[in-house]
Design an enzyme around this catalytic site. Structure first.
Site, PDB file in Angstrom:
ATOM      1  N   GLN A 163      -0.274   4.872   1.008  1.00  0.00           N
ATOM      2  CA  GLN A 163      -0.486   5.038   2.447  1.00  0.00           C
ATOM      3  C   GLN A 163       0.838   5.347   3.156  1.00  0.00           C
ATOM      4  O   GLN A 163       0.915   6.261   3.980  1.00  0.00           O
ATOM      5  CB  GLN A 163      -1.089   3.746   3.030  1.00  0.00           C
ATOM      6  CG  GLN A 163      -1.300   3.794   4.522  1.00  0.00           C
ATOM      7  CD  GLN A 163      -2.410   4.741   4.939  1.00  0.00           C
ATOM      8  OE1 GLN A 163      -3.518   4.645   4.448  1.00  0.00           O
ATOM      9  NE2 GLN A 163      -2.115   5.668   5.832  1.00  0.00           N
ATOM     10  N   HIS A 223       0.861  -1.186   0.000  1.00  0.00           N
ATOM     11  CA  HIS A 223       0.000   0.000   0.000  1.00  0.00           C
ATOM     12  C   HIS A 223       0.904   1.245   0.000  1.00  0.00           C
ATOM     13  O   HIS A 223       0.979   1.974   0.987  1.00  0.00           O
ATOM     14  CB  HIS A 223      -0.903  -0.027   1.232  1.00  0.00           C
ATOM     15  CG  HIS A 223      -2.095   0.866   1.157  1.00  0.00           C
ATOM     16  ND1 HIS A 223      -2.416   1.625   0.045  1.00  0.00           N
ATOM     17  CD2 HIS A 223      -3.064   1.145   2.076  1.00  0.00           C
ATOM     18  CE1 HIS A 223      -3.523   2.310   0.279  1.00  0.00           C
ATOM     19  NE2 HIS A 223      -3.935   2.047   1.502  1.00  0.00           N
ATOM     20  N   CYS A 271      -3.456   3.236   9.776  1.00  0.00           N
ATOM     21  CA  CYS A 271      -3.869   3.665   8.430  1.00  0.00           C
ATOM     22  C   CYS A 271      -5.384   3.769   8.305  1.00  0.00           C
ATOM     23  O   CYS A 271      -5.875   4.440   7.400  1.00  0.00           O
ATOM     24  CB  CYS A 271      -3.310   2.712   7.394  1.00  0.00           C
ATOM     25  SG  CYS A 271      -3.843   1.002   7.644  1.00  0.00           S
TER      26      CYS A 271
HETATM   27  N1   CP Z   1      -6.237   3.544   4.586  1.00  0.00           N
HETATM   28  C1   CP Z   1      -6.984   3.205   3.533  1.00  0.00           C
HETATM   29  O1   CP Z   1      -6.487   2.852   2.464  1.00  0.00           O
HETATM   30  O2   CP Z   1      -8.323   3.306   3.741  1.00  0.00           O
HETATM   31  P1   CP Z   1      -9.467   2.811   2.741  1.00  0.00           P
HETATM   32  O3   CP Z   1      -9.399   1.314   2.702  1.00  0.00           O
HETATM   33  O4   CP Z   1     -10.742   3.307   3.339  1.00  0.00           O
HETATM   34  O5   CP Z   1      -9.207   3.396   1.394  1.00  0.00           O
HETATM   35  N1  NVA Z   2      -4.168  -4.108   5.755  1.00  0.00           N
HETATM   36  C1  NVA Z   2      -5.404  -3.445   5.461  1.00  0.00           C
HETATM   37  C2  NVA Z   2      -5.161  -2.040   5.029  1.00  0.00           C
HETATM   38  C3  NVA Z   2      -6.404  -1.244   4.775  1.00  0.00           C
HETATM   39  C4  NVA Z   2      -6.109   0.146   4.326  1.00  0.00           C
HETATM   40  C5  NVA Z   2      -6.156  -4.215   4.393  1.00  0.00           C
HETATM   41  O1  NVA Z   2      -5.526  -4.628   3.405  1.00  0.00           O
HETATM   42  O2  NVA Z   2      -7.365  -4.415   4.524  1.00  0.00           O
END
Ligand code: CP
Ligand code: NVA
Length: 317
Positions: free
Chosen positions: A129, A126, A258
């Site tokens: 983020q 990610h 996050c």
């Molecule tokens: N932190 C984040 O990516 O949040 P969402 O899953 O709501 O986009």
């Molecule tokens: N680790 C989490 C992050 C969400 C922003 C997921 O992948 O669901």
């Protein structure tokens, strides 16, 4: 040549800091419209609040137009191959933002698209983020060489991106992760062998957060793992971020998450809503940082001009 942003490893150290400076500029200089006349398609295979809203608002604020596609409509990799989706979307759009389960889909999209592809989260990483998170640490004046970041919880996509960042800028990462929930081995080994950062797996959360500048956690059950939730709650129970754990960190520690949070699981209400929490800054900073990424990759922006001492000076060309 077009440039994608699929992982933090796509950036050099200079580019990371360039993006942070550009985010500062775009945050204050609302008149800048590097995406004027441009269209960006966003595809989401998983739910989203922050990522979807921050990308769409960011595209609009930069003067562009956002097209939101759910995977029900597109069928990325099922109704249609990533190759065909990439070809077709490239004919209509100036950029593609995608949130997927399988990271390989992003690689395939990027390989075949003629426009930049941006990772809006995959099972592997990610990166948007983590760039917003390092921007948040910098915003709170904690960014210095080997800033101590204690990551408590699951070795998931978030931690994988922290590891990738640690290969580029010097951090001290202490990881409190239960056995069996370690991050991606290839990324961990790569981060270790880069020798840029100090990375320690310290199983005990109290030891990991000892005198930390940042305590970071994320859900124990990521999107797509819902069937494992009961087992995960059991396995992770000793890894909750709460006020008694935070007391072992520095007094002015930043508590980060996050989001979305599973309140009462990986983090308590007191910790998430407490005075050390910067989770809403992290969420807001998604907007500023992603605007910088899009301005640089998709926009009419001269990257060379940001290198001036005054971070706020850059040109739309
Ligand atoms: N932190 C984040 O990516 O949040 P969402 O899953 O709501 O986009
Ligand atoms: N680790 C989490 C992050 C969400 C922003 C997921 O992948 O669901």
């Amino acid at each position: 040549m077009k440039k994608d942003f699929l992982s933090i490893a796509d950036l050099t150290k200079e580019e990371v800091f360039e993006l942070l400076s550009l985010a500062d500029s775009l945050k204050t200089q609302k008149e800048l419209k590097p995406l004027a006349g441009k269209t960006v398609a966003t595809i989401f295979q998983k739910p989203s609040l922050r990522t979807r809203v921050s990308f769409e608002v960011g595209i609009i604020q930069l003067g562009g137009h956002a097209i939101f596609l759910t995977d029900d409509g597109v069928g990325l990799g099922t109704r249609e191959s990533a190759l065909d989706v990439a070809h077709v979307l490239s004919r209509f759009n100036d950029g593609i933002v995608a949130r997927v389960f399988d990271h390989q889909l992003l690689l395939d999209l990027a390989k075949h698209a003629t426009v930049p592809v941006i990772n809006a989260l995959s099972d592997l990483s990610h990166p948007c983020q983590i760039l917003a998170d390092i921007y948040t640490i910098r915003q709170h004046k904690k960014l210095r060489d080997h800033v101590k970041i204690a990551y408590v919880g699951d070795g998931n996509n978030i931690l994988n991106s922290w590891l990738e960042l640690s290969s580029i800028i010097p951090l001290h990462l202490t990881l409190a992760i239960p056995h069996g929930y370690e991050p991606d081995k290839t990324l961990f080994d790569k981060a270790q062998s880069a020798k840029v950062s100090k990375i320690e797996i310290i199983r005990d959360p109290k030891n990991a957060v000892n005198k930390a500048d940042v305590v970071y956690t994320d859900t124990w059950t990521s999107m797509g793992q819902e069937k494992e939730r009961t087992k995960r709650i059991y396995d992770f129970w000793e890894y909750q971020v709460n006020t008694s754990l935070i007391r072992h960190a520095k007094e002015d520690v930043l508590v980060m998450h996050c989001l979305p949070a599973h309140r009462g699981e990986e983090i308590t209400n007191e910790a998430l809503d407490g005075k050390n929490s910067v989770v809403n800054d992290q969420a807001e900073n998604r907007l500023h940082v992603q605007k910088a990424i899009m301005a640089k990759l998709i926009g009419k922006y001269d990257a060379r001009s940001i290198n001036s001492k005054d971070d706020s000076q850059f040109q739309i060309i």
